[in-house]
Motif scaffolding. Sequence first.
Motif, PDB file in Angstrom:
ATOM      1  N   MET A   1      -1.737   7.445  -7.864  1.00 37.96           N
ATOM      2  CA  MET A   1      -1.491   8.278  -6.862  1.00 37.96           C
ATOM      3  C   MET A   1      -2.524   9.185  -6.494  1.00 37.96           C
ATOM      4  O   MET A   1      -3.587   9.545  -7.052  1.00 37.96           O
ATOM      5  CB  MET A   1      -0.127   9.288  -7.320  1.00 37.96           C
ATOM      6  CG  MET A   1       0.720   8.440  -8.093  1.00 37.96           C
ATOM      7  SD  MET A   1       1.703   7.602  -6.953  1.00 37.96           S
ATOM      8  CE  MET A   1       2.721   8.796  -6.181  1.00 37.96           C
ATOM      9  N   ASN A 168       1.545  11.860  -0.385  1.00 36.66           N
ATOM     10  CA  ASN A 168       2.164  10.686  -1.217  1.00 36.66           C
ATOM     11  C   ASN A 168       3.578  10.152  -0.984  1.00 36.66           C
ATOM     12  O   ASN A 168       4.299  11.115  -0.281  1.00 36.66           O
ATOM     13  CB  ASN A 168       2.168  11.330  -2.734  1.00 36.66           C
ATOM     14  CG  ASN A 168       0.699  11.255  -3.607  1.00 36.66           C
ATOM     15  OD1 ASN A 168      -0.118  10.410  -3.207  1.00 36.66           O
ATOM     16  ND2 ASN A 168       0.502  12.073  -4.146  1.00 36.66           N
ATOM     17  N   ILE A 169       3.916   9.258  -1.550  1.00 37.29           N
ATOM     18  CA  ILE A 169       5.228   8.760  -1.334  1.00 37.29           C
ATOM     19  C   ILE A 169       6.338   9.830  -1.872  1.00 37.29           C
ATOM     20  O   ILE A 169       7.528   9.946  -1.222  1.00 37.29           O
ATOM     21  CB  ILE A 169       5.685   7.261  -1.738  1.00 37.29           C
ATOM     22  CG1 ILE A 169       6.881   6.844  -1.363  1.00 37.29           C
ATOM     23  CG2 ILE A 169       5.213   7.394  -3.305  1.00 37.29           C
ATOM     24  CD1 ILE A 169       7.005   5.287  -1.781  1.00 37.29           C
ATOM     25  N   ASP A 170       5.799  10.436  -2.828  1.00 36.31           N
ATOM     26  CA  ASP A 170       6.843  11.469  -3.456  1.00 36.31           C
ATOM     27  C   ASP A 170       6.812  12.932  -2.820  1.00 36.31           C
ATOM     28  O   ASP A 170       7.513  13.723  -3.401  1.00 36.31           O
ATOM     29  CB  ASP A 170       6.800  11.517  -5.154  1.00 36.31           C
ATOM     30  CG  ASP A 170       5.198  12.098  -5.424  1.00 36.31           C
ATOM     31  OD1 ASP A 170       4.404  11.919  -4.242  1.00 36.31           O
ATOM     32  OD2 ASP A 170       5.068  12.340  -6.524  1.00 36.31           O
ATOM     33  N   GLN A 171       5.978  13.146  -1.862  1.00 39.39           N
ATOM     34  CA  GLN A 171       5.978  14.223  -1.161  1.00 39.39           C
ATOM     35  C   GLN A 171       6.029  13.970   0.466  1.00 39.39           C
ATOM     36  O   GLN A 171       5.124  13.877   1.079  1.00 39.39           O
ATOM     37  CB  GLN A 171       4.694  15.122  -1.295  1.00 39.39           C
ATOM     38  CG  GLN A 171       4.680  16.431  -0.850  1.00 39.39           C
ATOM     39  CD  GLN A 171       3.457  17.034  -0.919  1.00 39.39           C
ATOM     40  OE1 GLN A 171       2.407  16.610  -1.582  1.00 39.39           O
ATOM     41  NE2 GLN A 171       3.271  18.274  -0.790  1.00 39.39           N
ATOM     42  N   ASN A 172       7.054  13.995   0.758  1.00 36.70           N
ATOM     43  CA  ASN A 172       7.239  13.492   2.356  1.00 36.70           C
ATOM     44  C   ASN A 172       6.876  14.790   3.197  1.00 36.70           C
ATOM     45  O   ASN A 172       6.442  16.064   2.865  1.00 36.70           O
ATOM     46  CB  ASN A 172       8.789  13.793   2.754  1.00 36.70           C
ATOM     47  CG  ASN A 172       9.774  12.840   1.976  1.00 36.70           C
ATOM     48  OD1 ASN A 172      10.777  13.177   1.808  1.00 36.70           O
ATOM     49  ND2 ASN A 172       9.171  11.920   1.862  1.00 36.70           N
ATOM     50  N   ALA A 241       9.691   0.806  -5.009  1.00 39.45           N
ATOM     51  CA  ALA A 241      10.132   1.552  -4.237  1.00 39.45           C
ATOM     52  C   ALA A 241      10.264   1.035  -2.815  1.00 39.45           C
ATOM     53  O   ALA A 241      11.148   1.374  -1.772  1.00 39.45           O
ATOM     54  CB  ALA A 241       9.676   2.750  -4.197  1.00 39.45           C
ATOM     55  N   MET A 272      13.756   7.185  -8.736  1.00 35.31           N
ATOM     56  CA  MET A 272      12.158   7.243  -8.641  1.00 35.31           C
ATOM     57  C   MET A 272      11.613   8.558  -8.176  1.00 35.31           C
ATOM     58  O   MET A 272      10.865   9.237  -8.773  1.00 35.31           O
ATOM     59  CB  MET A 272      11.595   6.157  -7.790  1.00 35.31           C
ATOM     60  CG  MET A 272      11.945   4.604  -8.322  1.00 35.31           C
ATOM     61  SD  MET A 272      11.195   3.457  -7.486  1.00 35.31           S
ATOM     62  CE  MET A 272      12.032   1.905  -8.092  1.00 35.31           C
ATOM     63  N   TYR A 273      12.306   8.962  -6.949  1.00 35.11           N
ATOM     64  CA  TYR A 273      11.778  10.350  -6.247  1.00 35.11           C
ATOM     65  C   TYR A 273      13.082  11.078  -5.749  1.00 35.11           C
ATOM     66  O   TYR A 273      13.381  11.002  -4.778  1.00 35.11           O
ATOM     67  CB  TYR A 273      11.098   9.660  -4.913  1.00 35.11           C
ATOM     68  CG  TYR A 273       9.906   8.844  -5.195  1.00 35.11           C
ATOM     69  CD1 TYR A 273       8.828   9.212  -6.084  1.00 35.11           C
ATOM     70  CD2 TYR A 273      10.088   7.468  -4.887  1.00 35.11           C
ATOM     71  CE1 TYR A 273       7.826   8.152  -6.329  1.00 35.11           C
ATOM     72  CE2 TYR A 273       9.146   6.420  -5.071  1.00 35.11           C
ATOM     73  CZ  TYR A 273       7.719   6.968  -5.787  1.00 35.11           C
ATOM     74  OH  TYR A 273       6.769   5.907  -5.994  1.00 35.11           O
ATOM     75  N   GLU A 275      13.029  14.230  -5.497  1.00 36.38           N
ATOM     76  CA  GLU A 275      12.841  15.215  -4.514  1.00 36.38           C
ATOM     77  C   GLU A 275      12.360  14.700  -3.259  1.00 36.38           C
ATOM     78  O   GLU A 275      11.615  15.369  -2.355  1.00 36.38           O
ATOM     79  CB  GLU A 275      11.734  16.117  -5.273  1.00 36.38           C
ATOM     80  CG  GLU A 275      12.413  16.825  -6.468  1.00 36.38           C
ATOM     81  CD  GLU A 275      13.641  17.768  -5.961  1.00 36.38           C
ATOM     82  OE1 GLU A 275      13.625  18.539  -5.142  1.00 36.38           O
ATOM     83  OE2 GLU A 275      14.555  17.710  -6.603  1.00 36.38           O
ATOM     84  N   SER A 276      12.845  13.262  -2.889  1.00 38.61           N
ATOM     85  CA  SER A 276      12.401  12.945  -1.453  1.00 38.61           C
ATOM     86  C   SER A 276      13.548  13.259  -0.356  1.00 38.61           C
ATOM     87  O   SER A 276      14.541  12.773  -0.696  1.00 38.61           O
ATOM     88  CB  SER A 276      12.467  11.316  -1.675  1.00 38.61           C
ATOM     89  OG  SER A 276      12.263  10.719  -0.338  1.00 38.61           O
TER      90      SER A 276
END
Length: 422
Positions: A1, A168-172, A241, A272-273, A275-276
């Motif tokens: 990441m 990152n994919i986990d932080q839009n 994902a 997986m995420y 908080e997305s």
Amino acid sequence: MISMCAILTGCYADEITEERFDKEYRLKKPVLLKFRNGAKDWTDPEKWTLKSLKSTYGQWMLYSGSSLEVVRRGGNGYLGSSFEEYVDGMMAEGQDDKKEPPYVFDRSFYNDTDLSDTLNLPSFLSVDNNLEDSLFFLGSTGTGISFHNHADAWNAVIFGCKRWFLYNIDQNPPGGVSPGYGQLDWYHNLYPNLTKKEKPTECIQEPGEILYLPEGVYHGTINIGDTIAIGIQKKEAVTDAMKYIYEESSLREKGETTVIDRMELMFKVLDMYPESAEINLRLGSLNQEINQMESAESYLEKAVQIDPYFVMALLTLAEVKAKLEKKDEAETLMKKVIKLNPNVWDGYAKYGTFLKENERFKDAAEVFRQGIKVEPYQKAFYFYLKEMEEKLGNKEAARRVNQQLRRLEQMEAQEELREKRD
């Protein structure tokens, strides 16, 4: 990441072996590749100059569009013009960094040319047309592309510069993905308000540099100066994902499955995420499709809680609130969207429709007029404005709007004929 530092640093491509690239970067983190002699190390820049391209491909068709609408349309330009028309007309409009002219984002042009014969890339960036899509980019200062993500890709600049914003994919990206903000709108109106934690990783990609983007990384760009670039993007996802996201999008486009099947895929990504904001929006929209409004409201409120700037989550939540007869809350949310981003036409479309359905015809007419100023090629605005004028007894105004609608339809018909000829 990605380590969410402020600046993405680069390294020389000749210092990276294929083994090192696979171990450190592929599907893991982006890298800005530099070359000792710039673009000359991997192509023939003389064949990529505007003068050369215009001379060779002047009458070839190109497709361009705004940073927001290109993403909305799946990464496809939608305004057709010849190469010569674009360079001499639309590209010449880009005189300052606060006005966004159309940007060439074309998926056919590069492959149809002989330009691929000029490439001599590092082995770890090899191209397979069966597995990858190619994209040709051309634009002036202020053009670019709004936030989106996709499978593994790299982007090479021959002339000009690109400013990149990465998450990152986990932080839009704050403000969400398309349709939310044009990239210049995002940069001028939202970016300055972000906290250090909310800000992206950034870099300036100079001429001759190649940026590798791992699958799933959200990215948006703004060009600095007249910029010519190419991009290569994998057609298929390989991480779990993104596989689920690609599959859900494919099922939606085909319309050959149930909403429940699509929801199950999104639940896997949410595990997986959690908080997305984007995945919560998708689940809220899917619940809305099957009329599960309370569940839709819950997911959408979570999306807005995660990202208060998320335009499309706010708009979708407003629609759900209206269906739950929470009309005051719905209207407040719609007004908030227009205030957050007055340049996204969706806000006027949703708010105008809401007012129309509640028989507030005068207010609806005014909102549709504002929508036309933002997006003058959206036929629905004219259709509904005409209806509102008729409801209000304004026959002459309705006639004028109908004339505008007919002109727009004629323009579309002429463009279709032109595309068939070309």
